[in-house]
Design a protein around this motif. Sequence first.
Motif, mmCIF file in Angstrom:
data_model
loop_
_atom_site.group_PDB
_atom_site.id
_atom_site.type_symbol
_atom_site.label_atom_id
_atom_site.label_comp_id
_atom_site.label_asym_id
_atom_site.label_seq_id
_atom_site.Cartn_x
_atom_site.Cartn_y
_atom_site.Cartn_z
ATOM 1 N N PHE A 501 0.835 -1.201 0.000
ATOM 2 C CA PHE A 501 0.000 0.000 0.000
ATOM 3 C C PHE A 501 0.870 1.250 0.000
ATOM 4 O O PHE A 501 0.616 2.221 -0.733
ATOM 5 N N ASN A 502 1.886 1.241 0.837
ATOM 6 C CA ASN A 502 2.762 2.402 0.978
ATOM 7 C C ASN A 502 3.384 2.787 -0.365
ATOM 8 O O ASN A 502 3.379 3.964 -0.763
ATOM 9 N N GLN A 503 3.894 1.791 -1.082
ATOM 10 C CA GLN A 503 4.544 2.086 -2.355
ATOM 11 C C GLN A 503 3.544 2.561 -3.401
ATOM 12 O O GLN A 503 3.834 3.450 -4.206
ATOM 13 N N HIS A 504 2.345 1.967 -3.402
ATOM 14 C CA HIS A 504 1.336 2.400 -4.384
ATOM 15 C C HIS A 504 0.903 3.836 -4.103
ATOM 16 O O HIS A 504 0.723 4.629 -5.035
ATOM 17 N N ALA A 505 0.738 4.169 -2.825
ATOM 18 C CA ALA A 505 0.370 5.540 -2.477
ATOM 19 C C ALA A 505 1.462 6.519 -2.899
ATOM 20 O O ALA A 505 1.175 7.629 -3.384
ATOM 21 N N ASN A 552 -0.968 8.192 7.213
ATOM 22 C CA ASN A 552 0.377 8.754 7.121
ATOM 23 C C ASN A 552 0.693 9.288 5.730
ATOM 24 O O ASN A 552 1.629 10.066 5.556
ATOM 25 N N LYS A 553 -0.047 8.829 4.739
ATOM 26 C CA LYS A 553 0.246 9.212 3.362
ATOM 27 C C LYS A 553 -0.309 10.606 3.052
ATOM 28 O O LYS A 553 -1.073 11.177 3.809
ATOM 29 N N LYS A 554 0.053 11.115 1.890
ATOM 30 C CA LYS A 554 -0.330 12.463 1.507
ATOM 31 C C LYS A 554 -1.848 12.593 1.439
ATOM 32 O O LYS A 554 -2.553 11.713 0.960
ATOM 33 N N ALA A 555 -2.340 13.743 1.886
ATOM 34 C CA ALA A 555 -3.775 13.957 2.003
ATOM 35 C C ALA A 555 -4.484 13.886 0.660
ATOM 36 O O ALA A 555 -5.649 13.457 0.584
ATOM 37 N N GLU A 556 -3.821 14.271 -0.417
ATOM 38 C CA GLU A 556 -4.500 14.241 -1.713
ATOM 39 C C GLU A 556 -4.674 12.828 -2.243
ATOM 40 O O GLU A 556 -5.342 12.609 -3.247
ATOM 41 N N ILE A 557 -4.102 11.835 -1.533
ATOM 42 C CA ILE A 557 -4.154 10.451 -2.006
ATOM 43 C C ILE A 557 -5.146 9.600 -1.221
ATOM 44 O O ILE A 557 -5.888 8.804 -1.794
ATOM 45 N N LEU A 577 -15.786 3.558 -6.330
ATOM 46 C CA LEU A 577 -15.597 2.882 -7.612
ATOM 47 C C LEU A 577 -15.559 3.856 -8.780
ATOM 48 O O LEU A 577 -15.044 3.523 -9.855
ATOM 49 N N ARG A 578 -16.086 5.042 -8.593
ATOM 50 C CA ARG A 578 -16.054 6.057 -9.648
ATOM 51 C C ARG A 578 -14.817 6.945 -9.555
ATOM 52 O O ARG A 578 -14.539 7.720 -10.477
ATOM 53 N N SER A 579 -14.073 6.878 -8.470
ATOM 54 C CA SER A 579 -13.007 7.847 -8.212
ATOM 55 C C SER A 579 -11.716 7.481 -8.936
ATOM 56 O O SER A 579 -11.549 6.367 -9.448
ATOM 57 N N ARG A 580 -10.786 8.404 -8.963
ATOM 58 C CA ARG A 580 -9.517 8.249 -9.661
ATOM 59 C C ARG A 580 -8.356 8.671 -8.753
ATOM 60 O O ARG A 580 -8.447 9.647 -8.005
ATOM 61 N N ASN A 581 -7.260 7.929 -8.859
ATOM 62 C CA ASN A 581 -5.981 8.305 -8.245
ATOM 63 C C ASN A 581 -6.027 8.416 -6.726
ATOM 64 O O ASN A 581 -5.239 9.166 -6.133
ATOM 65 N N TYR A 582 -6.939 7.682 -6.082
ATOM 66 C CA TYR A 582 -6.976 7.649 -4.627
ATOM 67 C C TYR A 582 -6.692 6.235 -4.132
ATOM 68 O O TYR A 582 -6.771 5.259 -4.873
ATOM 69 N N VAL A 583 -6.400 6.162 -2.848
ATOM 70 C CA VAL A 583 -6.527 4.908 -2.104
ATOM 71 C C VAL A 583 -7.700 5.098 -1.158
ATOM 72 O O VAL A 583 -7.663 5.957 -0.267
ATOM 73 N N ASN A 584 -8.768 4.339 -1.389
ATOM 74 C CA ASN A 584 -9.974 4.423 -0.572
ATOM 75 C C ASN A 584 -10.037 3.223 0.362
ATOM 76 O O ASN A 584 -9.987 2.081 -0.100
ATOM 77 N N SER A 670 -6.574 22.738 5.615
ATOM 78 C CA SER A 670 -5.169 22.963 5.264
ATOM 79 C C SER A 670 -4.379 21.668 5.243
ATOM 80 O O SER A 670 -3.295 21.598 4.642
ATOM 81 N N LEU A 671 -4.906 20.620 5.889
ATOM 82 C CA LEU A 671 -4.211 19.343 5.951
ATOM 83 C C LEU A 671 -4.850 18.274 5.079
ATOM 84 O O LEU A 671 -4.189 17.304 4.705
ATOM 85 N N HIS A 672 -6.139 18.417 4.788
ATOM 86 C CA HIS A 672 -6.810 17.449 3.926
ATOM 87 C C HIS A 672 -7.939 18.147 3.181
ATOM 88 O O HIS A 672 -8.685 18.929 3.771
ATOM 89 N N PRO A 673 -8.093 17.858 1.886
ATOM 90 C CA PRO A 673 -9.138 18.557 1.111
ATOM 91 C C PRO A 673 -10.553 18.268 1.597
ATOM 92 O O PRO A 673 -11.469 19.047 1.306
ATOM 93 N N HIS A 674 -10.770 17.179 2.326
ATOM 94 C CA HIS A 674 -12.099 16.884 2.865
ATOM 95 C C HIS A 674 -12.336 17.522 4.231
ATOM 96 O O HIS A 674 -13.418 17.383 4.797
ATOM 97 N N GLY A 675 -11.327 18.174 4.775
ATOM 98 C CA GLY A 675 -11.432 18.697 6.125
ATOM 99 C C GLY A 675 -12.482 19.780 6.275
ATOM 100 O O GLY A 675 -12.663 20.627 5.395
ATOM 101 N N LEU A 676 -13.157 19.768 7.421
ATOM 102 C CA LEU A 676 -14.109 20.832 7.743
ATOM 103 C C LEU A 676 -13.356 22.113 8.075
ATOM 104 O O LEU A 676 -12.298 22.083 8.716
#
Length: 791
Positions: A501-505, A552-557, A577-584, A670-676
């Motif tokens: 997982f770490n390497q794929h992220a 621990n991985k980057k917030a955009e991932i 299933l519709r998303s792109r370039n994430y690890v869900n 500021s730390l994650h795009p989904h953050g409130l």
Amino acid sequence: MKRAVKQQPQPVPPEELELLDAYWRAANYLSVGQIYLLDNPLLREPLTPEHIKPRLLGHWGTSPGLNFIYVHMNRLIRLYDLNAIFITGPGHGGPALIANAYLEGTYSEIYPNVSQDEEGLKRLFKQFSFPGGVPSHVAPETPGSIHEGGELGYSLLHAYGAAFDNPDLLVCCVVGDGEAETGSCATSWHSNKFLNPVRDGAVLPILHLNGYKISGPTVLGRIGSEELIKLFEGYGYRPYVVEGHDPQIMHPQMATTLENVIREIQSIQADARSRGFSKRPHWPMIILRTPKGWTGPKVVDGQQVEGTFRSHQVPLAELHRKPEHLRLLENWLRSYKPEELFDKKGRIRPEIAALAPQGERRMSANPHANGGTLLRDLRMPDFRDYAVDVEKPGVQQAESTRVLGCFLRDVMKKNLESRNFRIMCPDETASNRLQAVFEVTDRMTTEPILPTDDHLSPEGRVMEVLSEHMCQGWLEGYLLTGRHGLFASYEAFIHIVDSMFNQHAKWLKVTRELPWRRPIASLNYLLTSHVWRQDHNGFTHQDPGFIDVVVNKKAEIVRVYLPPDANTLLCVMDHCLRSRNYVNVVIAGKHPELQWLSMNDAIKHCTAGVSIWEWASNDQGGQPDVVMACAGDVPTLETLAAVDWLRKHIPDIKIRVVNVVDLMTLQPPSLHPHGLSDKEYDSIFTTDCPIIFAFHGYPWLIHRLTYRRTNQRLHVRGYKEEGTITTPFDMCVLNELDRFHLAMDVLDRVPRLQAHAHLRQMLRDKLLEHKAYIREYGDDLPEVKNWSWPW
């Protein structure tokens, strides 16, 4: 060339062998230049210390063997018009793959400043392992790569994942002999049992044995050819052996062997595609033995280098202090005769360049190695059609993953024709209640099928094998070549693939910065059979810590979802299933559990990621005494049961119930795009009320995600490494996540309730009653087991 039955090499015209050798020398020259040279890329003048990089970083030992394989693959691609990609298992083969991408012209097309002339050569050399440049291993920046150099042990899995449902694709996968010592690689050889020659492409494994790791011999490198042949025949392959060190002998051997192997692969496929699948074929593979550091310095400072571990990284060092080493380097570079390979402008000579395939037939330009260019959207059913009809929250029960299984069944059904969706699962599809998918497909196997077997077929699209490594690696290869999939696993054992997982992220993070890398389908995990319902399997199966690794991985991932019921699970999975370039990462229970939200409410809740559950709260129009927050299905149940208990025994208490389905909303934006935003967070959680947070995982993670928020009156209950074989509710009690401990937390942390000693005593008595009851009856208290929300 050796095999179980020896074959005589077929003659290759001498002029073609000369061109093969010239191309190989050019690739080797470029590989050495990348490690050492800062200037003077074509040796127009004698080497001086000023021409050498101040820090020598990179790995030479495996590069000449990789270059040798690559040039011979190019010959076969042109000869047979093959659609092929190249996967580099040896971790630090970066110089070789960059060199070949440059020779093929792909590198200059993608990076125009690295032009095919002397100035471009200088940039090519300088950038390697240099600040602001490119890594020393095969990386996302390398055209033609789908396998990162840090992923030691997974190359063969990526190769097979790429070949599934790609009937015209040939994947040449070089497995290093150091890599071959890893556990993930050892099990990877069994991937041939899952390759259907009718509908899948082919994988050509080339085990490259140069005998050494960093400083010691390799296991397979010391095994004789006869024993190795038996080993790989036992794995189900038809092994060919090519070995030696003299290029004049090795070139014709490799050319003939590869040609025989390609014919054999094509024969297997033609037979299966004309007559239908009958039995698992024995696919060919090659065992290639070459010296480590082949064609490099043979002796340095009186010690043998070529053919030993000393050639693994940088055979010649301290060039600024040792003039004799500088002369050895110059002799080494000149041994490739660069004046015969490049013209006066520094371009590869046309007769040599012509050996490379053209256009997308170049392995460095093959679209399968940039899978986003081939990616097509899944055909999706409407997830709302599978909704559980929730008339009132917390009354009826359903198995969330069983409901999801019906949705996945129809995702599979709608994409059977396009063959671009698979489910990977370590022998747990039915256990995880996803067995509805077997109504439209089977488990995949090419092994003999017995009458007692259940849903097994060579046409199956559910990949079950009791190896998380194989499932993860196959899925990564499948996604990276432009398809979609889902990895369903027991939560505790997903840790087995932490590193994968770490390497794929990391790969996804880098590719976001490369405009030419097109987005691929997200890597989707469904973790079920989770920590709070592993009471029957015990302590070994109880671990929710994968979430901690993921965040621990980057917030955009990364994205982490904790749907509390079936409708929220459907909503979340449709999005993933519709998303792109994430690890869900989606965590959901498989056992019967209370359902909380109608589909309309679930959609609103999942869209927000976190929300106040008005129907469970009674603080409307005022400030709550306490915020009861929860994330996860069992924590949600225990929170609501605690709320019910508190409201019955303290009628004037004001409680706000908050459920978190998207864990990353807890972080600031500021730390994650989904953050409130702070304003949104404070409006939900207040700025000063005590927060009792029941969390699916380890409690510290919630503190970590919220440490920047205003309200730090936060008390988190979660898993604290207590478990055994016990009852479902006792798992919560052992970790103090249960409704009674949560209610006591409220009494302890709301100042005006601290005088309610009799209520606290009542809660302690309930815990004692629970313990006595399960010891006598082996089941949970009826009032616990049968609880539902009071209406």
